[in-house]
Design an enzyme around this catalytic site. Structure first.
Site, short mmCIF file in Angstrom:
data_model
loop_
_atom_site.label_atom_id
_atom_site.label_comp_id
_atom_site.label_asym_id
_atom_site.label_seq_id
_atom_site.Cartn_x
_atom_site.Cartn_y
_atom_site.Cartn_z
N GLY A 175 0.82 -1.21 -0.09
CA GLY A 175 0.07 -0.12 0.00
C GLY A 175 0.79 1.20 -0.08
O GLY A 175 2.16 1.06 -0.29
N CYS B 193 2.21 0.61 -8.65
CA CYS B 193 3.56 1.16 -8.12
C CYS B 193 4.68 1.39 -9.02
O CYS B 193 5.63 1.81 -8.64
CB CYS B 193 3.78 0.15 -6.99
SG CYS B 193 3.95 -1.43 -7.41
N GLU C 298 9.70 -9.94 -1.51
CA GLU C 298 8.75 -11.18 -1.95
C GLU C 298 9.16 -11.63 -3.31
O GLU C 298 9.71 -11.05 -4.06
CB GLU C 298 7.15 -10.67 -1.62
CG GLU C 298 6.98 -10.52 -0.02
CD GLU C 298 5.35 -10.32 0.26
OE1 GLU C 298 4.82 -10.70 -0.50
OE2 GLU C 298 5.25 -9.58 1.44
P1 NDP Z 1 -3.39 2.46 1.35
O1 NDP Z 1 -2.09 2.59 1.96
O2 NDP Z 1 -4.25 3.48 1.49
O3 NDP Z 1 -4.16 1.14 1.66
C1 NDP Z 1 -3.59 -0.21 1.51
C2 NDP Z 1 -4.37 -1.01 2.49
O4 NDP Z 1 -4.03 -0.74 3.83
C3 NDP Z 1 -5.87 -0.89 2.22
O5 NDP Z 1 -6.52 -2.18 2.35
C4 NDP Z 1 -6.20 -0.14 3.23
O6 NDP Z 1 -7.49 -0.04 3.78
C5 NDP Z 1 -5.25 -0.76 4.47
N1 NDP Z 1 -5.22 0.33 5.70
C6 NDP Z 1 -5.27 1.57 5.75
N2 NDP Z 1 -5.03 2.07 6.99
C7 NDP Z 1 -4.46 1.28 7.66
C8 NDP Z 1 -3.87 1.01 8.73
N3 NDP Z 1 -3.76 2.14 9.90
N4 NDP Z 1 -3.16 -0.25 9.37
C9 NDP Z 1 -3.39 -1.23 8.46
N5 NDP Z 1 -4.14 -1.33 7.11
C10 NDP Z 1 -4.47 -0.07 6.65
O7 NDP Z 1 -2.98 2.34 -0.30
P2 NDP Z 1 -3.87 2.28 -1.42
O8 NDP Z 1 -4.96 1.13 -1.12
O9 NDP Z 1 -4.35 3.84 -1.71
O10 NDP Z 1 -2.83 1.84 -2.67
C11 NDP Z 1 -2.10 2.66 -3.36
C12 NDP Z 1 -0.64 2.57 -2.78
O11 NDP Z 1 -0.23 1.47 -2.78
C13 NDP Z 1 0.26 3.58 -3.71
O12 NDP Z 1 1.13 4.24 -2.79
C14 NDP Z 1 1.16 2.48 -4.50
O13 NDP Z 1 2.49 2.98 -4.67
C15 NDP Z 1 1.05 1.24 -3.42
N6 NDP Z 1 1.30 0.11 -3.95
C16 NDP Z 1 2.88 -0.70 -3.97
C17 NDP Z 1 3.21 -1.48 -4.43
C18 NDP Z 1 4.30 -2.28 -4.45
O14 NDP Z 1 4.53 -3.70 -4.39
N7 NDP Z 1 5.45 -1.49 -3.95
C19 NDP Z 1 2.12 -2.28 -5.44
C20 NDP Z 1 0.72 -1.81 -5.58
C21 NDP Z 1 0.74 -0.64 -4.85
P3 NDP Z 1 -8.85 0.51 3.23
O15 NDP Z 1 -8.53 0.78 1.71
O16 NDP Z 1 -9.78 0.00 3.23
O17 NDP Z 1 -8.50 2.26 3.92
#
Ligand code: NDP
Length: 477
Positions: A223, A279, A457
């Site tokens: 994320g 990403c 991973e």
């Molecule tokens: P977020 O960080 O907003 O959310 C990721 C996940 O974390 C969601 O399931 C979210 O739930 C959950 N989440 C939110 N707050 C918390 C918390 N405090 N504790 C634990 N879990 C939490 O990311 P996005 O969904 O907006 O995705 C986009 C981001 O992901 C971009 O920055 C992108 O670069 C990154 N990404 C990285 C990749 C990589 O392999 N490096 C691959 C793909 C994406 P909810 O959505 O319900 O809030």
């Protein structure tokens, strides 16, 4: 469409009795509702995973590999349904949902099944003793995934996690619940023992309850970087095993000796695949001064030729952005680009039929004339927005590429593979492609450095992360 949690082999309404709407990115209309799970839902999922752990972790790895095969077979039967749901839920083109999301969700299970079946125990002989290294399950895993590649990333975690004997609680993004639910239906259909895989829907609160719970032994999170930092703060004090795959600001570096036609195709794909919401996307394009004008003419033509529109249309190249809020964020970077002195070469609002007017639409946007230290060229935008910059020498290109807090990926375009390799090795990043982009081999390490994450991973790195090594030393007589 009402989606339910999946806990201990049963589909349940949330104990919290609270629900959230799920919106279509392409129309803005509500397409269903999902549980807004509270603490009690998450705790019950963790208890189910804990209960299933002793039996599941004691199975022979080859038996667990058979379960992965069954899941892969069942997913394959639902290939078209996966593509349809993913396209509807994320706004991505159906052709992309087929070629990337549906295909990879099946191959993730097949790949890890083979790896786990073929894995041999490592043995280190001493003169007077034999060391055996046994990989054991870590325990209960929290698998938290984002919205851009929902099933692709969830299956990338579930397959190696359960394959190595862990039991898991999944928490997909609240914005894209549909294929996570489909995976639970598949798991139910093949009859996986209850409690091995559990899933709770909900917002970030559910994720944070999960990562902070003492009965969770490992956290695999993909994320945003700021959420990753919160996850680390919650998981680290309890010394949980932690893998963080976070954001990126990746460069596509174009040298004058490249095959320009192939490079323009590759750089366009790297910039705008999935509306730039990957990403790994190359969102800062660095072009050698001597071919800059020629490159720009061809690149802008290539960008403007992309078909934007109904994700379900077979000819669509670009769909909608994930949410209103995300569209606003990406659009704010267009305003910022102007404030920072940039020129918008192409972009704006696409012209679309009436039924799509409520969706989150933005044309692919190309910005020039910005400094390489500007916010637009160093911060992750995660949308159809790229900045293009000139460079004069190899050293110059490397310096610009490294000038960001992220270190996830990148691509280099050159006719000289020696140079490609030399430059690649100077870029501070976890992954880099030469004359290609997103050309994935599942055996290689995936992940980034700096603010792009911690750990890797993929292939044996996944098996290592989802297990604990035990060294048994047998002294000879
Ligand atoms: P977020 O960080 O907003 O959310 C990721 C996940 O974390 C969601 O399931 C979210 O739930 C959950 N989440 C939110 N707050 C918390 C918390 N405090 N504790 C634990 N879990 C939490 O990311 P996005 O969904 O907006 O995705 C986009 C981001 O992901 C971009 O920055 C992108 O670069 C990154 N990404 C990285 C990749 C990589 O392999 N490096 C691959 C793909 C994406 P909810 O959505 O319900 O809030």
């Amino acid at each position: 469409m009402k989606i339910l949690n999946y806990i201990k082999g049963k589909f349940n309404e949330p104990i919290s009795s609270e629900w959230m709407d799920n919106f279509s990115p392409s129309t803005g209309k509500v397409i269903g509702s999902i549980p807004l799970s509270g603490d009690a839902d998450v705790i019950s999922a963790i208890a189910a995973a804990k209960g299933a752990l002793p039996e599941w972790s004691s199975l022979d790895p080859s038996d667990r590999a058979l379960w992965l095969d069954k899941i892969a077979d069942c997913l394959e039967e639902k290939f078209e349904e996966i593509a349809h749901l993913e396209s509807m839920d994320t706004g991505k083109p159906i052709s992309l949902a087929r070629s990337v999301d549906a295909r990879r969700s099946v191959s993730n299970f097949r790949f890890f099944s083979e790896m786990i079946r073929d894995r041999e125990e490592e043995v280190f002989e001493m003169e007077d003793a034999t060391n055996i290294v046994k990989l054991r399950a870590v325990g209960v895993g929290a698998l938290i995934t984002p919205w851009n590649l929902p099933l692709y990333l969830l299956s990338w975690k579930v397959a190696p996690a359960i394959g190595m004997g862990n039991t898991v609680v999944c928490k997909p993004s609240e914005l894209t619940p549909l294929t996570a639910d489909l995976l639970m239906r598949v798991i139910d259909e093949v009859g996986l023992p209850p409690g091995v895989v559990n899933l709770v829907h909900g917002n970030g609160n559910a994720g944070s309850v999960l990562t902070g719970n003492p009965d969770v032994d490992l956290v695999s999170f993909t994320g945003g970087t700021s959420t990753g930092s919160k996850v680390a703060m919650s998981a680290s004090p309890q010394f949980k095993k932690l893998s963080l795959e976070l954001g990126g600001k990746n460069s596509s570096i174009v040298f004058s000796d490249c095959n320009l036609e192939e490079t323009v195709k590759g750089v366009t794909r790297a910039a705008f695949l999935n509306q730039g919401q990957v990403c790994l996307c190359g969102s800062r394009i660095l072009v050698e001064e001597s071919i800059y004008d020629q490159f720009m003419d061809m690149f802008v033509e290539s960008v403007e030729s992309m078909v934007i529109g109904d994700p379900m249309d077979e000819d669509t190249d670009l769909g909608a952005l994930i949410s209103k809020q995300h569209l606003e964020k990406v659009e704010s970077y267009v305003s910022l680009a102007l404030e920072e002195g940039g020129q918008i070469v192409t972009g704006g609002k696409p012209c679309l039929p009436k039924e799509l007017e409520g969706g989150n639409w933005m044309s692919p946007t190309v910005v020039t004339g910005l400094g390489t230290e500007s916010r637009c060229s160093t911060e992750e935008v995660f949308g159809p927005f790229v900045t293009v910059h000139r460079f004069n020498s190899e050293e110059d290109a490397i310096k610009i590429a490294n000038n960001t807090r992220y270190g996830l990926a990148g691509s280099i375009w050159t006719g000289d593979l020696e140079r490609g390799r030399r430059v690649a090795e100077s870029i501070h990043t976890g992954m880099i492609w030469v004359n290609t982009w997103l050309h994935r081999d599942l055996r290689v390490p995936f992940g980034g450095i700096k603010d792009s994450g911690v750990g890797r991973e993929g292939g044996k790195w996944s098996l290592g992360f989802f297990s604990e090594p035990l060294n048994v030393c047998l002294k000879h007589d």
